[in-house]
Design a protein around this motif. Structure first.
Motif, PDB file in Angstrom:
ATOM      1  N   TRP A 182     -14.636   0.624   5.889  1.00 20.36           N
ATOM      2  CA  TRP A 182     -15.913  -0.122   5.405  1.00 20.36           C
ATOM      3  C   TRP A 182     -15.714  -1.301   5.002  1.00 20.36           C
ATOM      4  O   TRP A 182     -16.695  -2.137   5.082  1.00 20.36           O
ATOM      5  CB  TRP A 182     -15.791   0.736   3.632  1.00 20.36           C
ATOM      6  CG  TRP A 182     -16.531   1.934   3.804  1.00 20.36           C
ATOM      7  CD1 TRP A 182     -15.991   3.126   3.563  1.00 20.36           C
ATOM      8  CD2 TRP A 182     -18.070   2.104   4.323  1.00 20.36           C
ATOM      9  NE1 TRP A 182     -17.075   4.072   3.758  1.00 20.36           N
ATOM     10  CE2 TRP A 182     -18.299   3.559   4.002  1.00 20.36           C
ATOM     11  CE3 TRP A 182     -19.167   1.623   4.489  1.00 20.36           C
ATOM     12  CZ2 TRP A 182     -19.619   4.173   4.204  1.00 20.36           C
ATOM     13  CZ3 TRP A 182     -20.395   1.851   4.563  1.00 20.36           C
ATOM     14  CH2 TRP A 182     -20.616   3.312   4.549  1.00 20.36           C
TER      15      TRP A 182
ATOM     16  N   LEU B 157     -17.120  -2.947   8.348  1.00 20.91           N
ATOM     17  CA  LEU B 157     -18.503  -2.615   8.458  1.00 20.91           C
ATOM     18  C   LEU B 157     -19.420  -3.268   7.518  1.00 20.91           C
ATOM     19  O   LEU B 157     -20.342  -3.837   7.651  1.00 20.91           O
ATOM     20  CB  LEU B 157     -18.611  -1.122   8.542  1.00 20.91           C
ATOM     21  CG  LEU B 157     -18.680  -0.319   9.738  1.00 20.91           C
ATOM     22  CD1 LEU B 157     -18.988   1.220   9.463  1.00 20.91           C
ATOM     23  CD2 LEU B 157     -19.523  -0.750  10.889  1.00 20.91           C
ATOM     24  N   GLY B 158     -18.677  -3.562   6.422  1.00 24.38           N
ATOM     25  CA  GLY B 158     -19.525  -4.064   5.280  1.00 24.38           C
ATOM     26  C   GLY B 158     -20.359  -5.401   5.353  1.00 24.38           C
ATOM     27  O   GLY B 158     -21.544  -5.368   5.320  1.00 24.38           O
TER      28      GLY B 158
ATOM     29  N   LEU C  18     -23.281  -4.687   7.539  1.00 19.25           N
ATOM     30  CA  LEU C  18     -24.307  -3.771   6.809  1.00 19.25           C
ATOM     31  C   LEU C  18     -25.134  -4.824   5.836  1.00 19.25           C
ATOM     32  O   LEU C  18     -26.361  -4.544   5.743  1.00 19.25           O
ATOM     33  CB  LEU C  18     -23.512  -2.713   6.121  1.00 19.25           C
ATOM     34  CG  LEU C  18     -23.428  -1.626   6.893  1.00 19.25           C
ATOM     35  CD1 LEU C  18     -22.665  -0.427   6.129  1.00 19.25           C
ATOM     36  CD2 LEU C  18     -24.457  -0.950   7.394  1.00 19.25           C
ATOM     37  N   LEU C  19     -24.252  -5.386   5.065  1.00 20.65           N
ATOM     38  CA  LEU C  19     -25.041  -6.326   4.082  1.00 20.65           C
ATOM     39  C   LEU C  19     -26.080  -7.400   4.698  1.00 20.65           C
ATOM     40  O   LEU C  19     -27.184  -7.239   4.149  1.00 20.65           O
ATOM     41  CB  LEU C  19     -23.885  -7.244   3.229  1.00 20.65           C
ATOM     42  CG  LEU C  19     -24.447  -7.782   2.053  1.00 20.65           C
ATOM     43  CD1 LEU C  19     -24.050  -6.683   1.042  1.00 20.65           C
ATOM     44  CD2 LEU C  19     -23.088  -8.736   1.631  1.00 20.65           C
TER      45      LEU C  19
ATOM     46  N   ASN D 221     -27.417  -6.956   7.480  1.00 16.83           N
ATOM     47  CA  ASN D 221     -28.771  -5.990   8.075  1.00 16.83           C
ATOM     48  C   ASN D 221     -29.623  -5.996   6.624  1.00 16.83           C
ATOM     49  O   ASN D 221     -30.745  -6.016   6.998  1.00 16.83           O
ATOM     50  CB  ASN D 221     -28.395  -4.857   8.770  1.00 16.83           C
ATOM     51  CG  ASN D 221     -28.995  -4.400   9.615  1.00 16.83           C
ATOM     52  OD1 ASN D 221     -30.114  -4.719   9.553  1.00 16.83           O
ATOM     53  ND2 ASN D 221     -28.408  -3.524  10.384  1.00 16.83           N
ATOM     54  N   LEU D 222     -29.037  -5.324   5.769  1.00 17.68           N
ATOM     55  CA  LEU D 222     -29.764  -5.105   4.394  1.00 17.68           C
ATOM     56  C   LEU D 222     -30.615  -6.393   4.093  1.00 17.68           C
ATOM     57  O   LEU D 222     -31.662  -6.383   3.782  1.00 17.68           O
ATOM     58  CB  LEU D 222     -28.849  -4.549   3.421  1.00 17.68           C
ATOM     59  CG  LEU D 222     -29.331  -3.595   2.589  1.00 17.68           C
ATOM     60  CD1 LEU D 222     -29.273  -2.116   3.690  1.00 17.68           C
ATOM     61  CD2 LEU D 222     -28.096  -3.274   1.592  1.00 17.68           C
TER      62      LEU D 222
ATOM     63  N   TRP E 286     -33.679  -5.256   6.395  1.00 15.76           N
ATOM     64  CA  TRP E 286     -34.489  -3.958   5.551  1.00 15.76           C
ATOM     65  C   TRP E 286     -35.337  -4.679   4.223  1.00 15.76           C
ATOM     66  O   TRP E 286     -36.241  -3.924   4.191  1.00 15.76           O
ATOM     67  CB  TRP E 286     -33.252  -2.847   5.246  1.00 15.76           C
ATOM     68  CG  TRP E 286     -33.036  -2.235   6.439  1.00 15.76           C
ATOM     69  CD1 TRP E 286     -31.631  -2.421   7.164  1.00 15.76           C
ATOM     70  CD2 TRP E 286     -33.706  -1.268   7.200  1.00 15.76           C
ATOM     71  NE1 TRP E 286     -31.718  -1.508   8.232  1.00 15.76           N
ATOM     72  CE2 TRP E 286     -32.803  -0.772   8.051  1.00 15.76           C
ATOM     73  CE3 TRP E 286     -35.007  -0.744   6.877  1.00 15.76           C
ATOM     74  CZ2 TRP E 286     -33.456   0.213   9.281  1.00 15.76           C
ATOM     75  CZ3 TRP E 286     -35.291   0.241   7.898  1.00 15.76           C
ATOM     76  CH2 TRP E 286     -34.483   0.880   9.016  1.00 15.76           C
TER      77      TRP E 286
END
Lengths: 373, 324, 377
Positions: free
Chosen positions: B34, B37-38, B41-42, B44-45, B49
């Motif tokens: 995590w 990846l964190g 991902l953040l 990307n969010l 998104w």
């Protein structure tokens, strides 16, 4: 150091699925295996049997789903691979391509901040052990070395860090046949000299026999049998073990035991008294080694006719072999020199034949090692 | 028979003892996962998104630059669907995509195959020429010169060959065709095809040669099947990319003449310039749905893996689509 | 058909991979090229297939020069090391590939493909893709593809090297069965001498791009022309060591640092001219016996002692690895016994009887055999 693998299970999770698929067989299925201090155990089996996974697990490159690996009395689950004091030799050598041979040897000392003198002295010491011409290799870029030379450097790199455990994963499989012969000799001498506990993984039964004090045969993630060559060869636990060992294939005859005789196809062989007492009537499979056949006399009914495909002479072993079919089964048979293909009739040597269940592969009777001495 | 299979009580007890550390090492591993990846991902969010979700919400309102925002339901969608210019823009986008895929997608497959047949040196030079990294603004200026109706290169060639003067980008019938042509040089997926072909074992071609296969048979039975997964992936990218085409027509023609090269995304841009946020987001969502639909159909209909066993029935496919 | 190679040569840049190789493969003959990696055997095979151009020399098939003939016009079948079956085609289409390439009628294909598949016991797998097959089954697909076309010659490039030992034996029999059926000239490349010995009608041992010796397996084993051939043929390898030839009143002796051996009269006369000089001695492991089991009289003249290092159990007995200490390092010796040497002998000195009638002698510089007449080479 003593290694104890206790009831280890490992299942690979299939790509793309979050859970372990129930229908996927585990890579390692409740494996237990002991390696005594200073002992070399060969782990052998067909491809996909889990032998490399087992080695990687002992190295700490994989984690077990359940079960424990002990180094002496210590559970090493939380010890990372680099702290386990192991020396690993891989199939593809895995040398550092940017360094010369010597650099590969000294890398460990550089990483562990030892003095230049110490590392040089140690590299020299190893070179002496590795024998003739080894120092020449050290001066060369590893990419220019041949396969055999690369593997010698890789083994030396492994020895240089004074490992308490050697792990070898098919180290000589990529070398050609002649080079394999000399390299395995070199390795065997090295292991004997150091007395380091070793796990040697291979798919080649002959290599396993040569390298290992004991041999562990794996199939589909399970240990089928552990023991010396004589135990595995003369007292196999099942048909799989029996057909795995031996340089030429075992003949497996489907047969029936009845009336103190073996009936295979159209022939019947009366059983010796001792054996007839031990075997329950019913269907069996008879395993006969190539060297465990006798040529039958001329009188009819005395043996099964062999349909011979070809006769081969093996000068190096002073042998003549007949390849063909006996009682419907493929057979390779050691025959006396000068034997002709016509009218060859054979009887199994009952002192050397093994009997297995017709449906399961479990051994019903095995000959045991012959009286050698 | 002696074996060392140790399954005694000690071992079982030891196993119970050690279950704890094993679990802890695994959870540590997961934590590490995590941590790595964190950040991605953040990002990307936040940048992927969040705007998507916001625009989705916006499309159901009457959002303007200032003033209150009220929920209007499907009003902006209705407005967009009834706007004749939207239909035109979608038509342009689709024609552009089809033309572009036929020309800049199919041709490089064969160019790559032919390049493989050339001697090594020649191949390297051709690759260099073909795959020069060019900036699109720079080449747009260049191509505008090429297409100039008064003093352009193409016009001189055309008149030199005795043709009438051509309108090129000024013709609403031809503009899309001429826009697509530079893509042959610019957006060729050829390099990826070449890489794929180079990974095919030479023994396949040698075996085929010995088995008597000629030039075309080798292409048809080896090169194309081996390239299939990549071709399909590139096709997917091409569909997604071309349906969202904006930059190139914007730079070359700015949508002209008379909207004949105004793509869907360009029209979104125009609406945004009029500060009609709700309409712009609604149109974007419509385009998004269209692309998802096409991609979905493609994924469903075309099998990517050439080496997979033959599919027996649709039902089996549906129940086993996890394999895809 | 016959295949004749005359001074075949292949260069890669300034390196000569194949250097004037000559051999002839007769009608229905199984010919094996064997040698260590990099000896040029695969390149030679690829020249026969037409996959490598021929820089020099001539290749004839049925006395027609085919140097410039394209591979597909040579009417050959080849089995590759990686099998080179097409992963995107079903087993059926893989086998039919050559027939379809040559536009054979569909009705013929429909009949021949299952036939060829049945020969190799894969007729139940025709609908499968190669991915669903085991290594052994893939290999049999390659064999079926080679069989189905009735080619004029068969070429094999290390076809067994990717198989598990258990499958190798069956695959070997499959290949020989195909050969017996077709009776076409076959060239088979391998690095494994035991494979070569068991399969070949005749074989050629290659080294450094040249052929060292051509002959039947037995000829190569019994009369190697060079120390290299002697070393290459046979496992465990022949024991090679340096010795000096010494003559006394009646006999010629081999003087090794730690022992001496008396040559039998025929051997002695062959090397009479070299007395006083060095020779390389070759003794096969299977010609060393425990004295009491030796099939000949043992005395001081044909015996020496060595220390047991390792005992490898074999199905026939044991292979024993020993050392003889010497002033310039230990001499390693392997001995193949037909009996099992008990483990308690490890580390012990044991006597070894040498079958001197089977000893090989080589020139230490040229490595050529001193026992064979010039004609034998």
């Amino acid at each position: 150091m003593r290694i104890r693998i206790a009831d280890v299970t490992k299942q690979y999770v299939r790509e793309g699925s979050l859970r372990t698929a129930a229908d996927e067989p585990p890579a390692l299925d409740h494996i237990s295996l002991d390696i005594a201090d200073g002992e070399t155990v060969s782990v052998v089996g067909p491809s996909g049997c889990g032998k490399s996974t087992l080695l990687r697990l002992v190295a700490g490159l994989e984690t077990a789903d359940s079960g424990t690996v002990y180094y002496d009395e210590h559970d090493v689950a939380d010890v990372p691979p680099q702290s386990r004091g192991i020396g690993m030799v891989f199939q593809d050598y895995a040398l550092y391509p940017t360094m010369k041979g010597a650099g590969n040897l000294k890398y460990y000392f550089d990483v562990h901040r030892r003095t230049e003198e110490e590392s040089r002295a140690r590299a020299k010491e190893i070179a002496d052990i590795m024998g003739v011409g080894f120092e020449l290799l050290l001066g060369q870029q590893t990419t220019t070395l041949s396969g055999g030379e690369q593997q010698r450097v890789a083994i030396a790199r492994c020895v240089v860090r004074d490992p308490t455990l050697f792990l070898m994963d098919e180290p000589i499989v990529n070398l050609d046949a002649k080079l394999r012969e000399s390299t395995r000799m070199e390795m065997a001498k090295l292991l004997k000299r150091y007395g380091v506990t070793t796990m040697f993984v291979t798919h080649d039964q002959q290599e396993a026999v040569f390298m290992g004090d004991r041999i562990a045969l794996l199939r589909a993630g399970r240990v089928v049998q552990v023991g010396s060559f004589d135990e595995l060869y003369y007292s196999p636990a099942n048909l799989f073990v029996a057909s795995f060992f031996g340089s030429r294939p075992l003949t497996v005859l489907p047969a029936t035991v009845a009336d103190r005789a073996v009936h295979a196809g159209e022939v019947s062989w009366p059983l010796p008294a001792g054996l007839a007492d031990r075997l329950a009537p019913g269907p069996v499979r008879v395993g006969v080694r190539p060297e465990a056949w006798r040529v039958a006399g001329a009188e009819p009914g005395q043996g099964a006719p062999m349909a011979v495909d070809r006769i081969e002479s093996v000068p190096a072993e002073r042998l003549t072999l007949a390849h063909g079919t006996v009682a419907g089964a493929r057979a390779t048979v050691v025959v006396p020199a000068g034997t002709t293909a016509e009218g060859l009739r054979l009887v199994p040597d009952w002192d050397a034949a093994a009997f297995f269940g017709a449906d399961d592969e479990v051994a019903l009777h095995t000959p045991g090692p012959p009286d050698f001495f | 028979m002696t074996t060392d299979i140790v399954v005694d009580d000690d071992a079982a007890a030891a196993e119970a003892d050690t279950r704890q550390p094993t679990t802890s090492s695994r959870s540590r591993r997961r934590r590490r996962l995590w941590i790595f990846l964190g950040p991605a991902l953040l990002l990307n969010l936040v940048w992927g998104w969040y705007p998507l979700a916001t625009s989705f919400v916006l499309s159901f309102t009457d959002a303007r630059l200032r003033g209150d925002v009220t929920f209007t339901g499907f009003e902006s969608y209705e407005r967009m669907i009834n706007d004749p210019l939207v239909a035109d823009a979608f038509r342009v986008s689709i024609i552009f995509a089809v033309l572009s895929i036929v020309l800049t997608f199919v041709v490089p497959i064969f160019v790559a195959i032919l390049l493989m047949e050339m001697p090594r040196r020649t191949m390297r030079w051709m690759m260099l020429l073909w795959f020069l990294p060019l900036s699109s603004v720079g080449t747009a200026i260049l191509w505008r010169y090429v297409y100039n109706t008064d003093y352009g290169l193409l016009q001189s060639i055309a008149t030199g060959l005795g043709f009438d003067r051509q309108p090129f980008l000024n013709s609403s019938d031809q503009v899309l065709f001429w826009l697509v042509i530079p893509g042959l040089v610019l957006y060729g997926p050829g390099l990826i095809y070449l890489a794929t072909l180079q990974s095919v074992p030479t023994s396949y071609y040698e075996a085929a040669e010995i088995e008597g296969a000629g030039f075309w048979r080798k292409i048809w039975t080896i090169s194309l099947p081996r390239m299939r997964p990549v071709i399909l992936m590139m096709l997917m990218f091409a569909v997604i990319g071309n349906l969202q085409q904006f930059e190139w027509p914007k730079l070359m023609t700015n949508g002209g003449p008379g909207g004949a090269s105004r793509t869907a995304v360009m029209y979104v841009y125009d609406i945004l310039n009029q500060l009609r946020y709700a309409d712009a987001t609604a149109l974007s969502i419509l385009l998004f749905v269209l692309i998802m639909l096409i991609v979905g159909i493609m994924r469903f209909a075309i099998r990517e893996d050439p080496d997979a066993p033959p599919r027996r029935s649709l039902r089996e496919f549906v129940t086993r689509k996890g394999d895809l | 058909m016959t295949i004749t190679a005359t001074r075949l040569t292949k260069r890669f840049g300034d390196k000569t991979a194949v250097d004037g190789v000559e051999f002839e493969v007769g009608e229905g003959e199984f010919f094996v090229l064997v040698g260590p990696s990099g000896c040029g055997k695969t390149t030679t095979l690829r020249m026969i297939a037409g996959l490598e151009s021929i820089d020099d020399g001539e290749l004839r098939m049925n006395s027609v020069v085919v140097n410039e003939t394209r591979p597909r016009d040579r009417d050959i079948a080849m089995v590759f090391q990686d099998y080179a079956i097409f992963p995107h085609l079903s087993v059926r289409e893989n086998i039919a590939y050559g027939l379809r390439s040559r536009r054979v009628a569909t009705s013929v294909i429909k009949q021949k493909v299952p036939e060829a598949a049945a020969t190799f016991r894969i007729d139940h797998l025709l609908r499968r893709k190669p991915r669903q097959l085991s290594g052994g089954e893939r290999q049999r697909v390659a064999l079926a593809r080679a069989l189905v076309r009735d080619a004029q010659a068969y070429l094999y490039d290390e076809p067994l090297s990717n198989l598990d030992a258990q499958l190798r034996h069956q695959a070997r029999e499959d290949i020989l069965a195909l050969h017996q059926r077709q009776r076409k000239p076959t060239v088979y490349v391998t690095h494994d001498q035991s494979e070569a010995m068991s399969m070949a009608d005749r074989m050629a041992v290659m080294r450094g791009g040249r052929i060292e010796q051509v002959g039947t397996p037995r000829e190569l084993y019994e009369n190697p022309v060079s120390a290299f051939v002697a070393f290459f043929i046979g496992t465990p390898s022949i024991n090679l060591f340096e010795a000096t030839l010494r003559a006394d009143a009646d006999d010629v002796w081999l003087e090794a640092p730690a022992f001496s051996l008396r040559l039998p009269p025929t051997t002695a006369s062959a090397v009479a001219g070299r007395v006083g000089g060095p020779v390389t001695v070759g003794i096969r492991p299977e010609d060393l016996h425990p004295p009491r089991q030796a099939p000949f009289d043992v005395g001081e003249h044909n015996k020496f002692t060595a220390r047991v290092e390792l005992i490898e159990p074999t199905t026939a007995g044991s292979t024993v690895y020993l050392t003889v200490p010497g002033p310039e390092g230990d001499l390693d010796i392997a001995a193949g016994f037909t009996a099992r040497l008990p483990d308690r002998f490890a580390g012990e000195q044991v006597p070894l009887a040498v079958d001197l009638g089977k000893v090989h002698l080589f020139d230490p510089v040229t490595e050529r055999s001193l026992l064979l007449g010039a004609g034998a080479a």
